[in-house]
Write a protein that holds these residues in place. Sequence first.
Motif, PDB file in Angstrom:
ATOM      1  N   TRP A 109      33.346  99.155  45.834  1.00  0.00           N
ATOM      2  CA  TRP A 109      34.114  99.943  44.863  1.00  0.00           C
ATOM      3  C   TRP A 109      34.491  99.202  43.587  1.00  0.00           C
ATOM      4  O   TRP A 109      34.627  99.818  42.530  1.00  0.00           O
ATOM      5  CB  TRP A 109      35.373 100.531  45.517  1.00  0.00           C
ATOM      6  CG  TRP A 109      35.046 101.766  46.291  1.00  0.00           C
ATOM      7  CD1 TRP A 109      34.931 101.884  47.647  1.00  0.00           C
ATOM      8  CD2 TRP A 109      34.740 103.065  45.746  1.00  0.00           C
ATOM      9  NE1 TRP A 109      34.583 103.170  47.978  1.00  0.00           N
ATOM     10  CE2 TRP A 109      34.459 103.914  46.845  1.00  0.00           C
ATOM     11  CE3 TRP A 109      34.679 103.582  44.457  1.00  0.00           C
ATOM     12  CZ2 TRP A 109      34.126 105.257  46.671  1.00  0.00           C
ATOM     13  CZ3 TRP A 109      34.344 104.927  44.292  1.00  0.00           C
ATOM     14  CH2 TRP A 109      34.071 105.744  45.388  1.00  0.00           C
ATOM     15  N   THR A 110      34.664  97.870  43.678  1.00  0.00           N
ATOM     16  CA  THR A 110      35.145  97.146  42.490  1.00  0.00           C
ATOM     17  C   THR A 110      34.300  97.438  41.240  1.00  0.00           C
ATOM     18  O   THR A 110      34.864  97.819  40.210  1.00  0.00           O
ATOM     19  CB  THR A 110      35.240  95.640  42.782  1.00  0.00           C
ATOM     20  OG1 THR A 110      36.126  95.496  43.896  1.00  0.00           O
ATOM     21  CG2 THR A 110      35.782  94.867  41.594  1.00  0.00           C
ATOM     22  N   PRO A 111      32.976  97.301  41.309  1.00  0.00           N
ATOM     23  CA  PRO A 111      32.200  97.591  40.083  1.00  0.00           C
ATOM     24  C   PRO A 111      32.286  99.059  39.674  1.00  0.00           C
ATOM     25  O   PRO A 111      32.222  99.381  38.490  1.00  0.00           O
ATOM     26  CB  PRO A 111      30.768  97.202  40.455  1.00  0.00           C
ATOM     27  CG  PRO A 111      30.735  97.070  41.936  1.00  0.00           C
ATOM     28  CD  PRO A 111      32.131  96.832  42.405  1.00  0.00           C
ATOM     29  N   ARG A 112      32.429  99.947  40.638  1.00  0.00           N
ATOM     30  CA  ARG A 112      32.521 101.373  40.319  1.00  0.00           C
ATOM     31  C   ARG A 112      33.861 101.678  39.638  1.00  0.00           C
ATOM     32  O   ARG A 112      33.916 102.423  38.655  1.00  0.00           O
ATOM     33  CB  ARG A 112      32.380 102.212  41.594  1.00  0.00           C
ATOM     34  CG  ARG A 112      30.998 102.086  42.233  1.00  0.00           C
ATOM     35  CD  ARG A 112      30.928 102.831  43.543  1.00  0.00           C
ATOM     36  NE  ARG A 112      29.697 102.587  44.289  1.00  0.00           N
ATOM     37  CZ  ARG A 112      28.593 103.301  44.165  1.00  0.00           C
ATOM     38  NH1 ARG A 112      28.546 104.308  43.335  1.00  0.00           N
ATOM     39  NH2 ARG A 112      27.522 103.017  44.864  1.00  0.00           N
ATOM     40  N   ILE A 113      34.930 101.087  40.187  1.00  0.00           N
ATOM     41  CA  ILE A 113      36.273 101.345  39.643  1.00  0.00           C
ATOM     42  C   ILE A 113      36.366 100.860  38.189  1.00  0.00           C
ATOM     43  O   ILE A 113      37.090 101.435  37.382  1.00  0.00           O
ATOM     44  CB  ILE A 113      37.348 100.679  40.538  1.00  0.00           C
ATOM     45  CG1 ILE A 113      37.416 101.408  41.886  1.00  0.00           C
ATOM     46  CG2 ILE A 113      38.720 100.694  39.863  1.00  0.00           C
ATOM     47  CD1 ILE A 113      38.252 100.726  42.948  1.00  0.00           C
ATOM     48  N   LEU A 171      34.799 108.156  36.801  1.00  0.00           N
ATOM     49  CA  LEU A 171      34.536 108.447  38.216  1.00  0.00           C
ATOM     50  C   LEU A 171      34.790 109.927  38.511  1.00  0.00           C
ATOM     51  O   LEU A 171      34.039 110.565  39.249  1.00  0.00           O
ATOM     52  CB  LEU A 171      35.430 107.587  39.122  1.00  0.00           C
ATOM     53  CG  LEU A 171      35.163 106.077  39.094  1.00  0.00           C
ATOM     54  CD1 LEU A 171      36.182 105.351  39.952  1.00  0.00           C
ATOM     55  CD2 LEU A 171      33.754 105.752  39.568  1.00  0.00           C
ATOM     56  N   THR A 172      35.860 110.445  37.919  1.00  0.00           N
ATOM     57  CA  THR A 172      36.208 111.851  38.148  1.00  0.00           C
ATOM     58  C   THR A 172      35.143 112.763  37.548  1.00  0.00           C
ATOM     59  O   THR A 172      34.673 113.703  38.187  1.00  0.00           O
ATOM     60  CB  THR A 172      37.588 112.164  37.543  1.00  0.00           C
ATOM     61  OG1 THR A 172      38.536 111.282  38.136  1.00  0.00           O
ATOM     62  CG2 THR A 172      38.003 113.600  37.819  1.00  0.00           C
ATOM     63  N   ILE A 218      40.912 107.617  46.587  1.00  0.00           N
ATOM     64  CA  ILE A 218      39.823 106.701  46.964  1.00  0.00           C
ATOM     65  C   ILE A 218      39.999 105.354  46.247  1.00  0.00           C
ATOM     66  O   ILE A 218      39.897 104.295  46.858  1.00  0.00           O
ATOM     67  CB  ILE A 218      38.439 107.313  46.607  1.00  0.00           C
ATOM     68  CG1 ILE A 218      38.161 108.547  47.478  1.00  0.00           C
ATOM     69  CG2 ILE A 218      37.331 106.286  46.787  1.00  0.00           C
ATOM     70  CD1 ILE A 218      36.890 109.310  47.105  1.00  0.00           C
ATOM     71  N   VAL A 219      40.283 105.434  44.948  1.00  0.00           N
ATOM     72  CA  VAL A 219      40.430 104.204  44.158  1.00  0.00           C
ATOM     73  C   VAL A 219      41.607 103.369  44.676  1.00  0.00           C
ATOM     74  O   VAL A 219      41.491 102.169  44.881  1.00  0.00           O
ATOM     75  CB  VAL A 219      40.607 104.549  42.657  1.00  0.00           C
ATOM     76  CG1 VAL A 219      41.101 103.351  41.861  1.00  0.00           C
ATOM     77  CG2 VAL A 219      39.297 105.064  42.081  1.00  0.00           C
ATOM     78  N   GLN A 220      42.725 104.051  44.933  1.00  0.00           N
ATOM     79  CA  GLN A 220      43.913 103.337  45.405  1.00  0.00           C
ATOM     80  C   GLN A 220      43.632 102.654  46.749  1.00  0.00           C
ATOM     81  O   GLN A 220      44.091 101.550  47.001  1.00  0.00           O
ATOM     82  CB  GLN A 220      45.055 104.342  45.562  1.00  0.00           C
ATOM     83  CG  GLN A 220      46.409 103.692  45.697  1.00  0.00           C
ATOM     84  CD  GLN A 220      47.487 104.768  45.898  1.00  0.00           C
ATOM     85  OE1 GLN A 220      47.551 105.415  46.940  1.00  0.00           O
ATOM     86  NE2 GLN A 220      48.302 104.967  44.892  1.00  0.00           N
ATOM     87  N   ALA A 221      42.868 103.318  47.598  1.00  0.00           N
ATOM     88  CA  ALA A 221      42.611 102.797  48.943  1.00  0.00           C
ATOM     89  C   ALA A 221      41.469 101.781  48.969  1.00  0.00           C
ATOM     90  O   ALA A 221      41.198 101.182  49.999  1.00  0.00           O
ATOM     91  CB  ALA A 221      42.288 103.965  49.877  1.00  0.00           C
ATOM     92  N   SER A 222      40.813 101.581  47.838  1.00  0.00           N
ATOM     93  CA  SER A 222      39.600 100.758  47.846  1.00  0.00           C
ATOM     94  C   SER A 222      39.652  99.586  46.881  1.00  0.00           C
ATOM     95  O   SER A 222      38.642  98.951  46.621  1.00  0.00           O
ATOM     96  CB  SER A 222      38.377 101.625  47.508  1.00  0.00           C
ATOM     97  OG  SER A 222      38.323 102.766  48.337  1.00  0.00           O
ATOM     98  N   LYS A 223      40.836  99.277  46.350  1.00  0.00           N
ATOM     99  CA  LYS A 223      40.896  98.116  45.450  1.00  0.00           C
ATOM    100  C   LYS A 223      41.854  97.060  45.964  1.00  0.00           C
ATOM    101  O   LYS A 223      42.538  97.279  46.936  1.00  0.00           O
ATOM    102  CB  LYS A 223      41.242  98.529  44.028  1.00  0.00           C
ATOM    103  CG  LYS A 223      42.597  99.138  43.847  1.00  0.00           C
ATOM    104  CD  LYS A 223      42.803  99.474  42.375  1.00  0.00           C
ATOM    105  CE  LYS A 223      44.186 100.072  42.161  1.00  0.00           C
ATOM    106  NZ  LYS A 223      44.388 100.543  40.809  1.00  0.00           N
TER     107      LYS A 223
END
Length: 111
Positions: A59-63, A70-71, A106-111
Amino acid sequence: MSRFLSTALCALFFCSMTSIDAKAATDAKAGKAIYDTNCAACHKDGVMNAPKLGDKAAWTPRIKQGIAVLTKKSITGFTGKVGTMMPRGGNPKLTDAQIGDAVAYIVQASK
Ligand code: HEC
């Protein structure tokens, strides 16, 4: 998101994004329920190569693209390096705001 960042993102990618970005008061808590019903099918176990919830490396590169991008991609659907995600995770009934909330979760749970 800071003004600078959204301007930079706008210049780089999606100028049309600013409208979504402007009202991006996302609610990650509400997003969890949306994620559980609509997104977990792929994003929990990596079905169809979807990046798994909580997988920081994935997720890091995606975030880094920013929540707005992303949205937007989650709303329109997209094909990336590892697979294809259909528009709104396959549920056309979800509103833009609901997608935004799910992405925020998703972002909050994956960074
Ligand atoms: C049918 C499987 C499937 C479902 C359901 C699904 N996704 Fe995905 N999603 C994918 C795949 C596959 C990718 C990775 C595509 C790639 O990068 O090649 C992805 C990537 C993403 C990304 C990363 C975008 C990027 O630029 O890296 C976000 C954000 C995302 N999904 C959000 C969601 C949300 C929110 C939902 C629920 C509303 C959802 N997804 C439901 C398959 C799915």
